[in-house]
Design a protein around this motif. Structure first.
Motif, PDB file in Angstrom:
ATOM      1  N   VAL A  58      40.482  46.890  42.809  1.00 15.25           N
ATOM      2  CA  VAL A  58      39.476  46.546  43.979  1.00 15.25           C
ATOM      3  C   VAL A  58      39.498  45.217  44.718  1.00 15.25           C
ATOM      4  O   VAL A  58      39.505  44.987  45.747  1.00 15.25           O
ATOM      5  N   SER A  59      39.459  44.239  43.672  1.00 14.49           N
ATOM      6  CA  SER A  59      39.594  42.731  44.088  1.00 14.49           C
ATOM      7  C   SER A  59      40.524  42.443  44.872  1.00 14.49           C
ATOM      8  O   SER A  59      40.695  41.869  46.000  1.00 14.49           O
ATOM      9  N   LEU A  60      41.790  42.813  44.459  1.00 18.86           N
ATOM     10  CA  LEU A  60      42.934  42.564  45.312  1.00 18.86           C
ATOM     11  C   LEU A  60      43.208  43.284  46.705  1.00 18.86           C
ATOM     12  O   LEU A  60      43.650  42.822  47.784  1.00 18.86           O
ATOM     13  N   LEU A  61      42.605  44.399  46.791  1.00 20.50           N
ATOM     14  CA  LEU A  61      42.575  45.421  48.099  1.00 20.50           C
ATOM     15  C   LEU A  61      41.395  44.927  48.689  1.00 20.50           C
ATOM     16  O   LEU A  61      41.257  45.627  49.834  1.00 20.50           O
ATOM     17  N   GLY A  62      40.591  43.964  48.480  1.00 17.54           N
ATOM     18  CA  GLY A  62      39.532  43.509  49.363  1.00 17.54           C
ATOM     19  C   GLY A  62      38.109  44.097  49.296  1.00 17.54           C
ATOM     20  O   GLY A  62      37.381  44.085  50.377  1.00 17.54           O
ATOM     21  N   GLY A  63      38.133  44.740  48.082  1.00 16.10           N
ATOM     22  CA  GLY A  63      36.718  45.517  47.987  1.00 16.10           C
ATOM     23  C   GLY A  63      35.565  44.750  47.704  1.00 16.10           C
ATOM     24  O   GLY A  63      35.935  43.410  47.511  1.00 16.10           O
ATOM     25  N   ASN A  64      34.551  45.240  47.382  1.00 17.98           N
ATOM     26  CA  ASN A  64      33.229  44.360  47.108  1.00 17.98           C
ATOM     27  C   ASN A  64      33.082  44.354  45.669  1.00 17.98           C
ATOM     28  O   ASN A  64      32.439  45.072  45.008  1.00 17.98           O
ATOM     29  N   VAL A  65      33.585  43.149  45.222  1.00 19.13           N
ATOM     30  CA  VAL A  65      33.553  42.895  43.764  1.00 19.13           C
ATOM     31  C   VAL A  65      33.074  41.160  43.712  1.00 19.13           C
ATOM     32  O   VAL A  65      33.996  40.359  43.345  1.00 19.13           O
ATOM     33  N   PRO A  66      32.092  40.851  44.099  1.00 19.39           N
ATOM     34  CA  PRO A  66      31.385  39.258  44.417  1.00 19.39           C
ATOM     35  C   PRO A  66      31.586  38.741  42.894  1.00 19.39           C
ATOM     36  O   PRO A  66      31.086  39.316  41.881  1.00 19.39           O
ATOM     37  N   GLY A  67      32.222  37.578  42.910  1.00 12.47           N
ATOM     38  CA  GLY A  67      32.134  36.624  41.749  1.00 12.47           C
ATOM     39  C   GLY A  67      33.028  37.322  40.653  1.00 12.47           C
ATOM     40  O   GLY A  67      32.951  36.914  39.254  1.00 12.47           O
ATOM     41  N   TYR A  68      34.045  37.862  40.873  1.00 18.27           N
ATOM     42  CA  TYR A  68      34.687  38.650  39.855  1.00 18.27           C
ATOM     43  C   TYR A  68      36.011  37.607  39.341  1.00 18.27           C
ATOM     44  O   TYR A  68      36.778  37.365  40.550  1.00 18.27           O
TER      45      TYR A  68
ATOM     46  N   GLY B  30      36.600  54.588  38.145  1.00 20.23           N
ATOM     47  CA  GLY B  30      35.732  55.250  39.061  1.00 20.23           C
ATOM     48  C   GLY B  30      34.478  54.350  39.267  1.00 20.23           C
ATOM     49  O   GLY B  30      33.910  54.095  40.410  1.00 20.23           O
ATOM     50  N   ALA B  31      33.872  53.627  38.298  1.00 13.47           N
ATOM     51  CA  ALA B  31      32.994  52.686  38.389  1.00 13.47           C
ATOM     52  C   ALA B  31      33.363  51.698  39.346  1.00 13.47           C
ATOM     53  O   ALA B  31      32.590  51.026  40.077  1.00 13.47           O
ATOM     54  N   ALA B  32      34.417  51.154  39.081  1.00 16.68           N
ATOM     55  CA  ALA B  32      35.085  49.957  40.067  1.00 16.68           C
ATOM     56  C   ALA B  32      34.967  50.477  41.400  1.00 16.68           C
ATOM     57  O   ALA B  32      34.820  49.423  42.178  1.00 16.68           O
ATOM     58  N   VAL B  33      35.694  51.511  41.642  1.00 14.82           N
ATOM     59  CA  VAL B  33      35.866  52.086  43.046  1.00 14.82           C
ATOM     60  C   VAL B  33      34.614  52.499  43.788  1.00 14.82           C
ATOM     61  O   VAL B  33      34.305  51.965  44.835  1.00 14.82           O
ATOM     62  N   ILE B  34      33.557  52.972  42.980  1.00 18.18           N
ATOM     63  CA  ILE B  34      32.064  53.074  43.728  1.00 18.18           C
ATOM     64  C   ILE B  34      31.487  51.879  43.745  1.00 18.18           C
ATOM     65  O   ILE B  34      30.778  51.702  44.640  1.00 18.18           O
ATOM     66  N   GLN B  35      31.720  50.837  43.274  1.00 16.01           N
ATOM     67  CA  GLN B  35      31.094  49.496  43.458  1.00 16.01           C
ATOM     68  C   GLN B  35      31.875  48.893  44.731  1.00 16.01           C
ATOM     69  O   GLN B  35      31.154  48.356  45.781  1.00 16.01           O
TER      70      GLN B  35
END
Lengths: 145, 174
Positions: A58-68, B30-35
């Motif tokens: 998700v981080s690589l694809l630009g999703g919302n994972v702040p501070g990861y 799933g938890a990562a995607v949903i976040q």
């Protein structure tokens, strides 16, 4: 509304898979100590591996994972010094989980299978939630002030 | 089509043997995607939590019906988190599809009631359930890693104490 639908769908999927696989985040540690059986332990291991892969993707694809990853951005000594009460609670959750034989997720799954023992657990769980809102929050505020 | 346990006859879904590792992987991803894509954040690593999501749902409903000011997370300000109804529905569906749904009598109801009561209180003070601790550890949170280890220590400690008590009782009986 997408939040509600997404959480409902994820809950349904993990509820289904949890029932079929006996996924539990407590019994694996107990089983490996008492019987040497490692199969239940693979649930938390799989979750850890899946979450690492998921958050990285998700981080690589630009999703919302702040501070990861968080370990790069945190003041560890300061954080640990504030954690006496949560650390005690973590041990308490482990002991209580051992006593009932599973984590809250597993208890919900077993209750949905029709096992009345776990209906009592959920009754205590949700009455405890009301108690937390009314009483425990004030005790914690007083302890931490 | 009802599942025949003895012959193993049933639909593909009924015969599917799900491993705990696979179920855990699906939960973690799933938890990562949903976040990441459905804004179940803040706090971080909040995709699945079996103590915080029930609290958010109950407090959201209470706030929108009887108007009490009980706290819930920013993730559930727009709409309630329905993880718990989803888990109950999913496991009920799985049990009914596989012939495992039946009412069974209760054992030690007071013990289970008390354990449920204290588990949610400790969990909400901690701010996590055992699932979220694993998610926090995977997110790289050192506190999550430490608390996950402490849960393991609690389980192991409980098992050792129970074993000692059982031996002591056995000795007393002799």
């Amino acid at each position: 509304m997408s939040v509600s639908l997404a959480t409902l769908l994820l809950g349904f999927v993990i509820g289904y898979l949890g029932q079929r696989s006996r996924l539990c985040f407590i019994s694996g540690y107990r089983d490996i100590l008492l019987t040497g059986d490692r199969s239940s332990l693979m649930g938390p291991v799989g979750c850890f591996v899946g979450a690492i892969v998921g958050f990285a993707a998700v981080s690589l694809l630009g999703g919302n994972v702040p501070g990861y990853p968080m370990i790069r951005h945190m003041n560890i000594p300061m954080m640990i010094s504030d954690a006496a009460l949560p650390f005690l609670c973590a041990v308490g959750i482990g002991v209580l989980g051992y006593m009932v034989g599973g984590c809250p997720f597993r208890m919900h799954v077993l209750a949905a299978e029709g096992r009345r023992t776990y209906w009592y657990y959920l009754a205590g769980f949700y009455i405890g939630l009301l108690f937390f809102n009314v009483v425990t929050t004030r005790i914690v505020e007083w302890l931490t002030s | 089509m009802p599942f025949d346990r003895d012959s193993g006859r049933g639909t593909l879904l009924q015969r599917w043997q799900v491993s705990p590792f696979f179920a855990g992987c699906v939960l973690g991803i799933g938890a990562a995607v949903i976040q990441g894509y459905f804004k179940v954040i803040p706090p971080v690593a909040y995709g699945v939590c079996m103590v915080c999501h029930p609290k958010d749902l109950l407090n959201w409903i209470a706030a929108h019906t009887i108007g009490v000011d009980w706290e819930y997370s920013i993730a559930s300000i727009q709409a309630p988190l329905l993880t718990v109804p989803g888990v109950l529905a999913g496991s009920w569906f799985a049990a009914s599809r596989n012939g495992e749904l039946r009412i069974r009598p209760a054992h030690q109801p007071v013990l289970y009631f008390a354990c449920g009561f204290f588990t949610i209180n400790l969990g909400l003070v901690l701010g996590s359930c055992p699932i979220r601790l694993v998610l926090l550890a995977a997110y790289g949170n050192p506190k999550g890693i430490a608390e996950w280890l402490l849960v393991v220590i609690g389980v192991v400690g409980g098992a050792l104490v129970a074993r000692l008590l059982a031996r002591w009782r056995a000795k007393e009986m002799l």
